[in-house]
Design a protein around this motif. Structure first.
Motif, PDB file in Angstrom:
ATOM      1  N   LEU A 190     -10.267   1.240 -44.675  1.00 40.48           N
ATOM      2  CA  LEU A 190     -10.705   3.179 -44.518  1.00 40.48           C
ATOM      3  C   LEU A 190     -12.327   2.783 -43.749  1.00 40.48           C
ATOM      4  O   LEU A 190     -12.704   3.676 -42.726  1.00 40.48           O
ATOM      5  N   ILE A 191     -13.135   1.969 -43.720  1.00 42.02           N
ATOM      6  CA  ILE A 191     -14.634   1.952 -43.152  1.00 42.02           C
ATOM      7  C   ILE A 191     -14.041   1.583 -41.801  1.00 42.02           C
ATOM      8  O   ILE A 191     -14.783   1.290 -41.195  1.00 42.02           O
ATOM      9  N   LYS A 192     -13.314   0.472 -41.617  1.00 41.11           N
ATOM     10  CA  LYS A 192     -12.652  -0.293 -40.496  1.00 41.11           C
ATOM     11  C   LYS A 192     -11.879   1.453 -39.511  1.00 41.11           C
ATOM     12  O   LYS A 192     -11.757   0.531 -38.758  1.00 41.11           O
ATOM     13  N   SER A 193     -11.717   2.149 -40.054  1.00 42.14           N
ATOM     14  CA  SER A 193     -10.485   2.856 -39.740  1.00 42.14           C
ATOM     15  C   SER A 193     -11.586   3.135 -38.031  1.00 42.14           C
ATOM     16  O   SER A 193     -12.552   4.056 -38.588  1.00 42.14           O
ATOM     17  N   ASP A 194     -10.583   3.831 -37.676  1.00 41.28           N
ATOM     18  CA  ASP A 194     -11.599   4.791 -35.826  1.00 41.28           C
ATOM     19  C   ASP A 194     -11.216   6.226 -36.535  1.00 41.28           C
ATOM     20  O   ASP A 194     -12.347   6.815 -36.092  1.00 41.28           O
ATOM     21  N   ALA A 195     -10.848   6.632 -37.550  1.00 37.72           N
ATOM     22  CA  ALA A 195     -11.096   8.112 -38.097  1.00 37.72           C
ATOM     23  C   ALA A 195     -12.409   7.776 -39.136  1.00 37.72           C
ATOM     24  O   ALA A 195     -12.587   7.179 -39.858  1.00 37.72           O
ATOM     25  N   GLU A 196     -12.400   9.545 -38.383  1.00 40.06           N
ATOM     26  CA  GLU A 196     -13.938   9.510 -39.610  1.00 40.06           C
ATOM     27  C   GLU A 196     -12.932   9.973 -40.864  1.00 40.06           C
ATOM     28  O   GLU A 196     -12.094  10.252 -41.460  1.00 40.06           O
ATOM     29  N   VAL A 197     -14.510   9.434 -41.718  1.00 40.61           N
ATOM     30  CA  VAL A 197     -13.944   9.220 -43.181  1.00 40.61           C
ATOM     31  C   VAL A 197     -13.894  10.507 -43.897  1.00 40.61           C
ATOM     32  O   VAL A 197     -15.875  10.887 -43.318  1.00 40.61           O
ATOM     33  N   THR A 198     -13.498  10.889 -44.378  1.00 49.42           N
ATOM     34  CA  THR A 198     -14.049  12.651 -45.108  1.00 49.42           C
ATOM     35  C   THR A 198     -13.561  12.771 -46.151  1.00 49.42           C
ATOM     36  O   THR A 198     -12.870  12.539 -46.598  1.00 49.42           O
ATOM     37  N   PRO A 199     -13.554  14.122 -47.059  1.00 49.15           N
ATOM     38  CA  PRO A 199     -13.570  14.288 -48.454  1.00 49.15           C
ATOM     39  C   PRO A 199     -12.208  14.344 -48.236  1.00 49.15           C
ATOM     40  O   PRO A 199     -11.108  14.248 -49.361  1.00 49.15           O
TER      41      PRO A 199
END
Length: 346
Positions: free
Chosen positions: A121-130
């Motif tokens: 999740l941290i390295k994903s290009d997508a933003e982490v959201t709730p």
């Protein structure tokens, strides 16, 4: 402390009524369920309050990261996590919905899924959201994930460690998820009151929950890290909360929770059984086990060393004696058979 004084007062009134011979067996069981419901509600409400503090502390840290805000969020995480440990024994009712118990604490984690999912999740290009956290499964959603983000040494010595943007978004989203679940547990448990008080089966369900928690404490949370089960090798990684060094603090909190939220109702039933003397024996054994603290509030890795291991062994002996009193003697007296515990992790 006020909650504990209130519960002790309620227990004293109930015991006085029972001793006066004014209560039937049905009345006594209803009184026990009333004690349990109100006690567990107090525990869930404390969890909700501390989870809210943790969520706000995470937001404050990520908005303005410095030494003070980092220490504040770490302390807020610990306060909330220990509040969870105190009600962790409850394995029925609202906590069963949507695997909430596993959402709160994914453990055991022998495949290190928490670290793997965090890195992804941290390295994903997508933003982490709730919303991402809501959809990412139980390994992402609870206290162990937050612990990983706050305390994992390899992560926090890398350029993706806190307060890196995506890592902070994951932390605040996880904290928000914990807060939402905690508030729902408190609300849903309150709504369960009428059904809980009028349903006889909840008597045995509550006793089994306490028995199951003690068994897991003995077998999984102590014996296995101590090398007395499983591989036969001492390993801090078999304990929960090993990254933060809080494994024994969580054990202490679980015992305190059982003593505060579970024991009063159990004592009421035993005092009106053919073996009322078991009440004092169990209370005394809780005190014996808890008497090992605060000296045992050390990281599991430290206590597994030869020079400290005897302290852990002494605690294990006292806990095992408590398990015998509750899971073998009290359960037999009350006619409760230990069943499968879904929180066992097997």
């Amino acid at each position: 402390m006020q909650d504990l004084k209130k519960l002790i007062g309620i227990a004293a009134l109930s015991l006085a009524s029972a001793n006066a011979g004014a209560s039937t067996e049905v009345d006594i069981e209803q009184q026990a369920r009333s004690l349990w419901h109100d006690a567990i509600l107090a525990g869930y409400q404390s969890l909700a309050t501390n989870a809210g503090d943790f969520s706000r502390a995470a937001e404050a840290y990520c908005e303005s990261p410095d030494y003070a805000s980092r220490k504040s969020v770490e302390q807020a995480w610990l306060n909330a996590f220990l509040s969870w440990q105190k009600v962790r024994f409850v394995d029925f009712g609202p906590v069963e919905n949507n695997n909430t118990a596993w959402q709160m604490q994914f453990w055991p984690d022998p495949k290190n899924l928490i670290a793997k999912k965090a890195r992804y999740l941290i390295k994903s290009d997508a933003e982490v959201t709730p919303e991402v956290v809501d959809q990412s499964g139980v390994a992402v959603q609870g206290f162990p994930m937050a612990e990983y983000l706050l305390y994992d040494e390899p992560l926090n010595t890398s350029d993706t460690g806190l307060p890196a943007a995506n890592t902070c978004r994951l932390l605040t989203s996880v904290a928000e998820h914990i807060q939402n679940n905690s508030e729902a547990l408190a609300s849903d448990w309150q709504s369960l009151r009428e059904s809980y008080l009028t349903t006889e089966q909840y008597r045995d369900a509550t006793i089994r929950a306490g028995m199951g928690a003690l068994e897991i404490l003995e077998e999984r949370r102590l014996a296995q890290p101590m090398g007395m089960r499983g591989t036969g090798k001492r390993s801090k990684y078999d304990a929960d909360a090993w990254r933060s060094g809080n494994s024994l603090k969580t054990v202490e909190a679980s015992l305190e929770g059982l003593k505060t939220y579970f024991l009063p109702g159990l004592s009421l039933l035993l005092n009106n059984s053919s073996q009322p003397e078991l009440t004092q024996s169990i209370k005394g054994q809780f005190d014996e086990a808890l008497g090992h603290f605060p000296e045992l509030r050390e990281p599991m890795a430290t206590l597994l060393q030869d020079e400290s291991f005897s302290q852990l062994q002494g605690f294990y002996v006292d806990l095992s004696q408590l398990v015998v009193l509750v899971n073998e003697m009290a359960s037999v007296e009350l006619g409760v058979v230990r069943g499968f515990n879904s929180s066992d992790g097997d």
